[in-house]
Design a protein around this motif. Sequence first.
Motif, PDB file in Angstrom:
ATOM      1  N   ARG A 175      -0.877 -21.050  14.511  1.00 53.18           N
ATOM      2  CA  ARG A 175      -0.314 -22.179  15.805  1.00 53.18           C
ATOM      3  C   ARG A 175      -1.195 -22.253  16.736  1.00 53.18           C
ATOM      4  O   ARG A 175      -1.251 -23.491  17.344  1.00 53.18           O
ATOM      5  CB  ARG A 175       0.845 -21.530  16.413  1.00 53.18           C
ATOM      6  CG  ARG A 175       1.864 -22.475  17.287  1.00 53.18           C
ATOM      7  CD  ARG A 175       2.922 -21.497  17.850  1.00 53.18           C
ATOM      8  NE  ARG A 175       3.853 -21.429  16.923  1.00 53.18           N
ATOM      9  CZ  ARG A 175       5.087 -22.465  16.977  1.00 53.18           C
ATOM     10  NH1 ARG A 175       4.946 -23.456  17.717  1.00 53.18           N
ATOM     11  NH2 ARG A 175       6.083 -22.238  16.029  1.00 53.18           N
ATOM     12  N   LEU A 230       7.398 -28.291  14.702  1.00 55.25           N
ATOM     13  CA  LEU A 230       8.794 -28.168  14.605  1.00 55.25           C
ATOM     14  C   LEU A 230       9.556 -26.918  14.911  1.00 55.25           C
ATOM     15  O   LEU A 230      10.314 -26.787  15.456  1.00 55.25           O
ATOM     16  CB  LEU A 230       9.562 -29.058  13.560  1.00 55.25           C
ATOM     17  CG  LEU A 230       9.139 -30.542  13.097  1.00 55.25           C
ATOM     18  CD1 LEU A 230      10.015 -30.878  12.007  1.00 55.25           C
ATOM     19  CD2 LEU A 230       9.253 -31.466  14.303  1.00 55.25           C
ATOM     20  N   SER A 240      -3.376 -30.911  19.398  1.00 57.39           N
ATOM     21  CA  SER A 240      -2.298 -30.866  20.181  1.00 57.39           C
ATOM     22  C   SER A 240      -1.770 -32.183  20.408  1.00 57.39           C
ATOM     23  O   SER A 240      -0.305 -32.445  20.544  1.00 57.39           O
ATOM     24  CB  SER A 240      -2.725 -30.136  21.389  1.00 57.39           C
ATOM     25  OG  SER A 240      -3.648 -30.925  22.214  1.00 57.39           O
ATOM     26  N   THR A 241      -2.491 -33.232  20.364  1.00 56.06           N
ATOM     27  CA  THR A 241      -2.036 -34.434  20.363  1.00 56.06           C
ATOM     28  C   THR A 241      -1.646 -35.284  19.172  1.00 56.06           C
ATOM     29  O   THR A 241      -0.845 -36.157  19.170  1.00 56.06           O
ATOM     30  CB  THR A 241      -2.696 -35.420  21.185  1.00 56.06           C
ATOM     31  OG1 THR A 241      -4.069 -35.386  20.581  1.00 56.06           O
ATOM     32  CG2 THR A 241      -3.104 -34.874  22.700  1.00 56.06           C
ATOM     33  N   GLU A 250      -2.797 -25.848  18.131  1.00 60.30           N
ATOM     34  CA  GLU A 250      -2.438 -26.378  19.562  1.00 60.30           C
ATOM     35  C   GLU A 250      -3.715 -26.668  20.058  1.00 60.30           C
ATOM     36  O   GLU A 250      -3.809 -27.637  21.223  1.00 60.30           O
ATOM     37  CB  GLU A 250      -1.481 -25.180  20.231  1.00 60.30           C
ATOM     38  CG  GLU A 250      -0.237 -24.945  19.759  1.00 60.30           C
ATOM     39  CD  GLU A 250       0.668 -24.052  20.513  1.00 60.30           C
ATOM     40  OE1 GLU A 250       0.056 -23.165  21.100  1.00 60.30           O
ATOM     41  OE2 GLU A 250       1.836 -23.978  20.427  1.00 60.30           O
ATOM     42  N   ASN A 255       1.558 -37.263  14.619  1.00 64.81           N
ATOM     43  CA  ASN A 255       1.834 -38.092  15.734  1.00 64.81           C
ATOM     44  C   ASN A 255       0.427 -39.126  15.771  1.00 64.81           C
ATOM     45  O   ASN A 255      -0.318 -39.162  16.561  1.00 64.81           O
ATOM     46  CB  ASN A 255       1.836 -37.529  17.061  1.00 64.81           C
ATOM     47  CG  ASN A 255       2.895 -36.556  17.050  1.00 64.81           C
ATOM     48  OD1 ASN A 255       3.983 -36.664  16.391  1.00 64.81           O
ATOM     49  ND2 ASN A 255       2.637 -35.440  17.829  1.00 64.81           N
ATOM     50  N   LEU A 260       5.192 -29.028  10.343  1.00 73.35           N
ATOM     51  CA  LEU A 260       4.353 -30.242  11.136  1.00 73.35           C
ATOM     52  C   LEU A 260       4.806 -31.608  10.881  1.00 73.35           C
ATOM     53  O   LEU A 260       5.180 -32.023   9.766  1.00 73.35           O
ATOM     54  CB  LEU A 260       2.807 -29.945  10.727  1.00 73.35           C
ATOM     55  CG  LEU A 260       2.261 -28.503  10.564  1.00 73.35           C
ATOM     56  CD1 LEU A 260       0.979 -28.522  10.215  1.00 73.35           C
ATOM     57  CD2 LEU A 260       2.657 -27.624  11.980  1.00 73.35           C
ATOM     58  N   THR A 261       4.513 -32.365  11.960  1.00 73.28           N
ATOM     59  CA  THR A 261       4.714 -34.044  11.778  1.00 73.28           C
ATOM     60  C   THR A 261       3.334 -34.271  12.327  1.00 73.28           C
ATOM     61  O   THR A 261       2.978 -33.965  13.426  1.00 73.28           O
ATOM     62  CB  THR A 261       5.851 -34.439  12.576  1.00 73.28           C
ATOM     63  OG1 THR A 261       6.042 -34.115  13.749  1.00 73.28           O
ATOM     64  CG2 THR A 261       7.192 -33.922  11.978  1.00 73.28           C
ATOM     65  N   ASN A 319       2.815 -32.291  15.768  1.00 72.48           N
ATOM     66  CA  ASN A 319       3.823 -31.803  16.405  1.00 72.48           C
ATOM     67  C   ASN A 319       4.487 -30.603  15.426  1.00 72.48           C
ATOM     68  O   ASN A 319       4.517 -30.849  14.477  1.00 72.48           O
ATOM     69  CB  ASN A 319       4.900 -32.789  16.740  1.00 72.48           C
ATOM     70  CG  ASN A 319       6.198 -32.222  17.400  1.00 72.48           C
ATOM     71  OD1 ASN A 319       6.150 -31.457  18.330  1.00 72.48           O
ATOM     72  ND2 ASN A 319       7.395 -32.553  16.880  1.00 72.48           N
ATOM     73  N   GLU A 351      16.411 -33.470  19.721  1.00 73.12           N
ATOM     74  CA  GLU A 351      15.568 -32.358  19.339  1.00 73.12           C
ATOM     75  C   GLU A 351      15.845 -31.952  17.660  1.00 73.12           C
ATOM     76  O   GLU A 351      16.317 -32.623  17.110  1.00 73.12           O
ATOM     77  CB  GLU A 351      16.551 -31.078  20.056  1.00 73.12           C
ATOM     78  CG  GLU A 351      16.495 -31.339  21.406  1.00 73.12           C
ATOM     79  CD  GLU A 351      17.351 -30.046  22.193  1.00 73.12           C
ATOM     80  OE1 GLU A 351      17.335 -29.890  23.246  1.00 73.12           O
ATOM     81  OE2 GLU A 351      17.906 -29.143  21.573  1.00 73.12           O
ATOM     82  N   GLU A 352      15.072 -31.204  17.199  1.00 69.26           N
ATOM     83  CA  GLU A 352      14.682 -30.729  15.881  1.00 69.26           C
ATOM     84  C   GLU A 352      15.354 -29.691  15.390  1.00 69.26           C
ATOM     85  O   GLU A 352      15.946 -29.380  14.310  1.00 69.26           O
ATOM     86  CB  GLU A 352      13.115 -30.587  15.280  1.00 69.26           C
ATOM     87  CG  GLU A 352      12.328 -31.945  15.850  1.00 69.26           C
ATOM     88  CD  GLU A 352      12.693 -33.044  14.894  1.00 69.26           C
ATOM     89  OE1 GLU A 352      13.337 -32.914  13.648  1.00 69.26           O
ATOM     90  OE2 GLU A 352      12.333 -34.064  15.041  1.00 69.26           O
TER      91      GLU A 352
END
Length: 429
Positions: free
Chosen positions: A340, A354, A348-349, A344, A371, A368-369, A352, A165-166
């Motif tokens: 947001r 946080l 969305s993919t 999303e 992926n 944001l990170t 991520n 978890e973050e």
Amino acid sequence: MSNLFSLEYAQQLDAQDPLSAIRQEFSIPKQSNGEEEIYLCGNSLGLQPKLAAQYVNDELQQWQKLGVKGHFSGDFPWMPYHEFLSDGFADLVGAKVKEVVSMNTLTANLHFMMVSFYRPTATRHKIIIEDHAFPSDHYAVESQIKYHGFDPTESMVLLKPREGEETLRTEDILSAIEEHGQSTALIMLPGVQYYTGQVLDMKIITEAGHAQGCNVGFDLAHAAGNIPMKLHEWNVDFAAWCTYKYLNSGPGSVAGCFVHERHHSNKDLPRFAGWWGHDKDSRFKMENHFIPMESAEAWQLSNPPILSLAAIRGSLDTIKKAGGIQKLREKSLKLTGYLRELLEQELSTEINILTPKDTAASGSQLSLTVNLHGADGKQIFDAIEAAGVTCDFRYPNVIRVAPVPQYNSFTDCYRFVMILKQAIEGAAS
């Protein structure tokens, strides 16, 4: 939702925004092509209010015309100048006017507060902070523990998110307070966590800390001007904040401090003293017997830099023009909520978020990170910066984005996501 990702929809939201005109109160940086930047970095350095520039220039003119007489002359004499900020600060943090003061810088204020509120003993010497605290806070706490002759490895309780978890869970914070409370002298946590943007439940943390006999203070660097607070009602012992993020008062500007009124009359409370904290009525008698004011002003040391205070006054007056922190929070919820939703829907993919989705646990900032196999956050950050976006990057892999309700628009959010999407598509190709 079908028209959510469209310029027309964003512009419609801006047209319906009752605070849209406040953007005109700020100077927006320009790109090399002359277009305005998409400035989403108010969590690091807020933009310049036009009133701040005006007020600073006013004081330069006062100095030019009046010299030393400026301390006592004009509409805003320098001698009591810090008092002109107190109403604005009190409104922002939910305090009585006598509980707030503008002085020093953030980490300096945290040190001065720990002089008074970290009084370790052989059996009660711990400080509870978060494991991923802003480095300056960690350094300050560690150095205070060492200064008092204790070992940070034994006296620092570091709160960590659960594995995988973050963000911190409130129940885990309360559990740590329950476990370590009887050996803890001070709990010092952020109001808003700088890396993830998580808003902590300051009220319940304060209640839990006091139930264990601990003093409780907060670093509000990312909270002041971002979220409404009720420090007096929550019974917080102390708090400190900088004024150059959401308070838009300029790089390195003078910080703010809160001390709950129940501590003001405690003459035995230790503090580092200076003559600006001495009783105003007898200060200029120049007698070497310190008589502290019964207010947060008692923690002042020296007369403050007026040019910086003038910039802060300009910022606070701009916030007042917007209707205050409650009105700004209402827009912030819509603005960051829209951002947001865009992220999303469109990414969305690929990314991520946080920052907690619960609005009670989040403010303006989204962290944001990315992926995306083969591309890290810094690569994407560099690409969006080159395309006219100003936000910031925090290692190892977080892009922090903060749509500030005072000067950001729904169109800014739309354009940012469009640019981010293009950057990610470019990195993936």
